[in-house]
Design an enzyme around this catalytic site. Structure first.
Site, short mmCIF file in Angstrom:
data_model
loop_
_atom_site.label_atom_id
_atom_site.label_comp_id
_atom_site.label_asym_id
_atom_site.label_seq_id
_atom_site.Cartn_x
_atom_site.Cartn_y
_atom_site.Cartn_z
N ASP A 4 11.14 10.45 16.91
CA ASP A 4 10.54 10.57 18.57
C ASP A 4 10.45 12.28 18.53
O ASP A 4 9.82 12.70 19.34
CB ASP A 4 11.40 9.93 19.60
N GLU B 239 11.92 14.66 29.61
CA GLU B 239 12.63 14.98 30.69
C GLU B 239 12.37 16.61 30.84
O GLU B 239 12.29 17.46 29.83
CB GLU B 239 13.96 14.52 30.55
P1 NAP Z 1 17.73 15.33 18.90
O1 NAP Z 1 18.88 15.78 19.35
O2 NAP Z 1 17.30 14.83 17.46
O3 NAP Z 1 17.40 13.86 19.72
C1 NAP Z 1 18.61 12.96 20.28
C2 NAP Z 1 18.14 11.69 20.03
O4 NAP Z 1 17.29 11.06 21.17
C3 NAP Z 1 17.45 11.33 18.62
O5 NAP Z 1 17.81 10.03 18.06
C4 NAP Z 1 15.84 11.14 19.05
O6 NAP Z 1 15.17 10.16 18.17
C5 NAP Z 1 16.22 10.33 20.46
N1 NAP Z 1 14.85 10.49 21.53
C6 NAP Z 1 14.11 11.22 21.56
N2 NAP Z 1 13.14 10.86 22.50
C7 NAP Z 1 13.56 9.57 23.06
C8 NAP Z 1 13.20 8.67 23.71
N3 NAP Z 1 12.18 8.76 24.72
N4 NAP Z 1 13.59 7.47 23.75
C9 NAP Z 1 14.74 7.27 23.02
N5 NAP Z 1 15.38 7.98 22.29
C10 NAP Z 1 14.73 9.03 22.22
O7 NAP Z 1 16.48 15.80 19.64
P2 NAP Z 1 15.08 15.70 19.41
O8 NAP Z 1 14.79 14.78 18.41
O9 NAP Z 1 14.35 16.83 19.36
O10 NAP Z 1 14.55 15.21 20.90
C11 NAP Z 1 14.89 15.74 21.93
C12 NAP Z 1 15.28 14.85 23.24
O11 NAP Z 1 16.56 14.53 22.88
C13 NAP Z 1 15.35 15.51 24.53
O12 NAP Z 1 14.11 15.31 25.17
C14 NAP Z 1 16.43 14.42 25.22
O13 NAP Z 1 15.96 13.41 25.69
C15 NAP Z 1 17.24 14.24 23.80
N6 NAP Z 1 18.61 14.62 23.86
C16 NAP Z 1 19.53 13.64 24.33
C17 NAP Z 1 20.87 14.12 24.51
C18 NAP Z 1 21.98 13.20 24.68
O14 NAP Z 1 21.61 11.89 24.90
N7 NAP Z 1 23.04 13.32 25.10
C19 NAP Z 1 21.20 15.43 24.35
C20 NAP Z 1 20.25 16.25 23.90
C21 NAP Z 1 18.93 15.99 23.93
P3 NAP Z 1 14.68 10.67 16.85
O15 NAP Z 1 15.72 10.60 16.04
O16 NAP Z 1 13.58 9.73 16.38
O17 NAP Z 1 14.19 11.84 17.03
#
Ligand code: NAP
Ligand code: MN
Length: 265
Positions: A45, A123
């Site tokens: 993603d 987001e």
């Molecule tokens: P990452 O740190 O690898 O992402 C965190 C996880 O979020 C990964 O497992 C990613 O999937 C998953 N993800 C991304 N978009 C998603 C969605 N729309 N629905 C469900 N899961 C989703 O960073 P990244 O891959 O560059 O993704 C950036 C996104 O990570 C940000 O937009 C934010 O939403 C999310 N994030 C979450 C947290 C948290 O939950 N505490 C903290 C920081 C960022 P993949 O492994 O398939 O890439």
């Protein structure tokens, strides 16, 4: 048809990307990173988010498609062993298309600096470095609450399963054209009071987050970090633009949610 490929650097992804390129070339489909009709992301993603930002200036012309090389994602419908089928479906050109809402973000400044505009697929968050963030939240120009805490997150329906979910936001079906405001560790006591629950804001409404004047804000837009000072306020609304996906597998949204977060049990 012209196709651009965006991929991550994992060994498996690189191998899959090479196979995909070979299949596209065999089928006389042109690879064009400049003006593609279709953007294929290979990875997770996060890779699709990068692809979106790379081509966000072409949203009216371009469709996206995600191949996942890890676990099933929310934006990735094809598996790495289905590449032949994928390329065939591009040739027969019978793919269906689906579109999802995006978040429109405008940062305005206290000084004369021109406002900045962004689009988010997942987001946008606002945080401060190790201090309490103080912000007034306006809905349609009317003061709703004064927030104190770590920060605020505003997410799209497809972003609702990402960061939003980790901070207690609701998972929203992506056919709902709305956006969500979620608090990050709000300070609530007898003096400071916020609603405390996530809010779903309608498509014809907008939020304005007016910030206290300090130097140390971090605004995020999907994976992008923007360090800012002198912010007057940040406006959020549903964007006019939408993201279009090609060859969308009609996997039931709630099935995907179950597969990702609950499993088969
Ligand atoms: P990452 O740190 O690898 O992402 C965190 C996880 O979020 C990964 O497992 C990613 O999937 C998953 N993800 C991304 N978009 C998603 C969605 N729309 N629905 C469900 N899961 C989703 O960073 P990244 O891959 O560059 O993704 C950036 C996104 O990570 C940000 O937009 C934010 O939403 C999310 N994030 C979450 C947290 C948290 O939950 N505490 C903290 C920081 C960022 P993949 O492994 O398939 O890439
Ligand atoms: Mn990732």
């Amino acid at each position: 048809m012209k196709v651009a490929i965006v991929h991550n650097q994992e060994a498996k992804t690189i191998e899959v990307t090479e196979r995909l390129k070979a299949l596209l070339t065999q089928s006389a489909i042109q690879i064009d990173g400049q003006r593609p009709d279709l953007v294929i992301s290979v990875g997770g993603d996060g890779t699709l988010l990068s692809a979106f930002h790379k081509y966000s200036h072409l949203l009216n012309e371009v469709r996206f498609l995600g191949v996942h090389t890890g676990h099933l994602g929310f934006y990735t419908d094809w598996r790495d062993y289905e590449l032949e089928e994928l390329v065939n479906s591009l040739q027969t050109n019978q793919e269906q298309s689906v579109s999802y809402p995006l978040l429109d973000i405008k940062i305005s400044y206290l000084d004369d600096k021109p406002a900045k505009h962004f689009l988010a697929l997942n987001e946008s968050t606002i945080k401060r470095s190790n201090r309490t963030m103080v912000a007034d939240v306006y809905i349609k120009n009317e003061l709703f609450e004064s927030f104190r805490g770590d920060g605020l997150a505003v997410s799209t329906p497809t972003g609702s399963t990402a960061y939003n979910k980790s901070i207690g936001g609701a998972v929203i079906h992506p056919s709902i054209n709305a956006f969500q405001l979620t608090e990050i560790a709000s300070l609530n006591n007898r003096v400071f009071r916020t609603l405390g629950s996530p809010m779903v804001i309608a498509q014809d409404e907008w939020l304005e987050i007016k910030l206290e004047n300090t130097e140390d804000y971090l605004v995020t837009v999907d994976q992008l970090d923007i360090k800012e000072s002198n912010i007057r306020s940040i406006y959020y609304r549903i964007a006019k633009e939408r993201i279009h996906f090609a060859s969308y597998r009609h996997m039931h949204f709630w099935h995907r949610v179950k597969d990702s977060f609950i499993g088969e049990g």
